[in-house]
Design a protein around this motif. Sequence first.
Motif, PDB file in Angstrom:
ATOM      1  N   LEU A 251      -8.208  -5.004   3.898  1.00  0.00           N
ATOM      2  CA  LEU A 251      -8.605  -5.388   2.553  1.00  0.00           C
ATOM      3  C   LEU A 251      -9.321  -6.732   2.580  1.00  0.00           C
ATOM      4  O   LEU A 251      -9.062  -7.555   3.464  1.00  0.00           O
ATOM      5  CB  LEU A 251      -7.378  -5.569   1.646  1.00  0.00           C
ATOM      6  N   VAL A 252     -10.172  -6.934   1.606  1.00  0.00           N
ATOM      7  CA  VAL A 252     -10.687  -8.263   1.311  1.00  0.00           C
ATOM      8  C   VAL A 252     -10.007  -8.677   0.017  1.00  0.00           C
ATOM      9  O   VAL A 252     -10.102  -7.984  -0.997  1.00  0.00           O
ATOM     10  CB  VAL A 252     -12.223  -8.271   1.159  1.00  0.00           C
ATOM     11  N   VAL A 253      -9.284  -9.766   0.092  1.00  0.00           N
ATOM     12  CA  VAL A 253      -8.541 -10.280  -1.056  1.00  0.00           C
ATOM     13  C   VAL A 253      -9.246 -11.541  -1.530  1.00  0.00           C
ATOM     14  O   VAL A 253      -9.592 -12.408  -0.729  1.00  0.00           O
ATOM     15  CB  VAL A 253      -7.080 -10.596  -0.667  1.00  0.00           C
ATOM     16  N   HIS A 254      -9.478 -11.615  -2.837  1.00  0.00           N
ATOM     17  CA  HIS A 254     -10.094 -12.814  -3.426  1.00  0.00           C
ATOM     18  C   HIS A 254      -9.045 -13.478  -4.304  1.00  0.00           C
ATOM     19  O   HIS A 254      -8.532 -12.866  -5.244  1.00  0.00           O
ATOM     20  CB  HIS A 254     -11.325 -12.435  -4.240  1.00  0.00           C
TER      21      HIS A 254
ATOM     22  N   GLY B 138      -2.277 -15.397  -8.546  1.00  0.00           N
ATOM     23  CA  GLY B 138      -3.401 -16.068  -7.926  1.00  0.00           C
ATOM     24  C   GLY B 138      -4.431 -15.127  -7.329  1.00  0.00           C
ATOM     25  O   GLY B 138      -5.534 -15.543  -7.001  1.00  0.00           O
ATOM     26  N   VAL B 139      -4.088 -13.840  -7.193  1.00  0.00           N
ATOM     27  CA  VAL B 139      -5.039 -12.861  -6.660  1.00  0.00           C
ATOM     28  C   VAL B 139      -5.947 -12.393  -7.788  1.00  0.00           C
ATOM     29  O   VAL B 139      -5.485 -11.943  -8.839  1.00  0.00           O
ATOM     30  CB  VAL B 139      -4.314 -11.661  -6.005  1.00  0.00           C
ATOM     31  N   LEU B 140      -7.250 -12.510  -7.554  1.00  0.00           N
ATOM     32  CA  LEU B 140      -8.237 -12.043  -8.530  1.00  0.00           C
ATOM     33  C   LEU B 140      -8.597 -10.583  -8.274  1.00  0.00           C
ATOM     34  O   LEU B 140      -8.799  -9.812  -9.205  1.00  0.00           O
ATOM     35  CB  LEU B 140      -9.490 -12.913  -8.460  1.00  0.00           C
ATOM     36  N   SER B 141      -8.704 -10.207  -6.985  1.00  0.00           N
ATOM     37  CA  SER B 141      -8.998  -8.820  -6.633  1.00  0.00           C
ATOM     38  C   SER B 141      -8.564  -8.559  -5.198  1.00  0.00           C
ATOM     39  O   SER B 141      -8.467  -9.482  -4.388  1.00  0.00           O
ATOM     40  CB  SER B 141     -10.493  -8.510  -6.782  1.00  0.00           C
ATOM     41  N   ALA B 142      -8.294  -7.304  -4.917  1.00  0.00           N
ATOM     42  CA  ALA B 142      -7.978  -6.850  -3.565  1.00  0.00           C
ATOM     43  C   ALA B 142      -8.731  -5.546  -3.362  1.00  0.00           C
ATOM     44  O   ALA B 142      -8.417  -4.536  -3.978  1.00  0.00           O
ATOM     45  CB  ALA B 142      -6.480  -6.654  -3.387  1.00  0.00           C
ATOM     46  N   ALA B 143      -9.756  -5.580  -2.524  1.00  0.00           N
ATOM     47  CA  ALA B 143     -10.616  -4.417  -2.312  1.00  0.00           C
ATOM     48  C   ALA B 143     -10.299  -3.766  -0.964  1.00  0.00           C
ATOM     49  O   ALA B 143     -10.349  -4.427   0.080  1.00  0.00           O
ATOM     50  CB  ALA B 143     -12.079  -4.829  -2.356  1.00  0.00           C
ATOM     51  N   LEU B 144     -10.002  -2.480  -1.000  1.00  0.00           N
ATOM     52  CA  LEU B 144      -9.739  -1.717   0.209  1.00  0.00           C
ATOM     53  C   LEU B 144     -11.059  -1.511   0.946  1.00  0.00           C
ATOM     54  O   LEU B 144     -12.033  -1.026   0.379  1.00  0.00           O
ATOM     55  CB  LEU B 144      -9.116  -0.367  -0.163  1.00  0.00           C
ATOM     56  N   VAL B 145     -11.098  -1.906   2.212  1.00  0.00           N
ATOM     57  CA  VAL B 145     -12.305  -1.788   3.016  1.00  0.00           C
ATOM     58  C   VAL B 145     -12.190  -0.602   3.967  1.00  0.00           C
ATOM     59  O   VAL B 145     -13.161   0.113   4.199  1.00  0.00           O
ATOM     60  CB  VAL B 145     -12.557  -3.085   3.825  1.00  0.00           C
ATOM     61  N   TYR B 146     -10.998  -0.388   4.509  1.00  0.00           N
ATOM     62  CA  TYR B 146     -10.798   0.643   5.526  1.00  0.00           C
ATOM     63  C   TYR B 146      -9.390   1.189   5.395  1.00  0.00           C
ATOM     64  O   TYR B 146      -8.449   0.442   5.116  1.00  0.00           O
ATOM     65  CB  TYR B 146     -10.989   0.025   6.919  1.00  0.00           C
ATOM     66  N   GLN B 147      -9.244   2.488   5.609  1.00  0.00           N
ATOM     67  CA  GLN B 147      -7.923   3.113   5.602  1.00  0.00           C
ATOM     68  C   GLN B 147      -7.931   4.232   6.613  1.00  0.00           C
ATOM     69  O   GLN B 147      -8.888   5.013   6.699  1.00  0.00           O
ATOM     70  CB  GLN B 147      -7.591   3.638   4.205  1.00  0.00           C
ATOM     71  N   TYR B 148      -6.866   4.318   7.419  1.00  0.00           N
ATOM     72  CA  TYR B 148      -6.740   5.375   8.415  1.00  0.00           C
ATOM     73  C   TYR B 148      -5.288   5.785   8.480  1.00  0.00           C
ATOM     74  O   TYR B 148      -4.386   4.950   8.417  1.00  0.00           O
ATOM     75  CB  TYR B 148      -7.201   4.882   9.793  1.00  0.00           C
TER      76      TYR B 148
END
Length: 92
Positions: A10-13, A67-77
Motif C-alpha cells: 500500500l501507499v499510505v498518505h 492521521g491517515v488521509l488515504s491508503a491505496a492498495l498497490v499490489y495484492q497476491y
Amino acid sequence: MPEEVHISSLVVHATPKRLQRVEDAIALMPGARIFGSSPNGKLVVTLDADSADQMLSRVNAIQRTDGVLSAALVYQYADTVEAMNEEIPDAH
C-alpha cells in the motif's frame, strides 16, 4: 481448505504532523512492515496475512488510523502455502 498466504502493498498518505504516530501504529500491526517514508507523509507499507478477511481487516485498520488521509492498495497476491513454497527450477 489449504493454508493460504496473502501479501499486499500500500501507499499510505498521512498528515505530516502525525506521521510518526501513524508509523508507530502501523509498526504494531501483525504482518505490517514500513519500507519507506517521506517528510510529506507518504509511506510504503507491506502486509502479510493468512486470509482475505484478515488482510481486509488490516487494510481497514490502517485506513481508520488517526492521521491517515488515504491508503491505496498497490499490489495484492494470494496463494496456498504449498504453492508459495514450491521450488522453481533455474532456467540456466
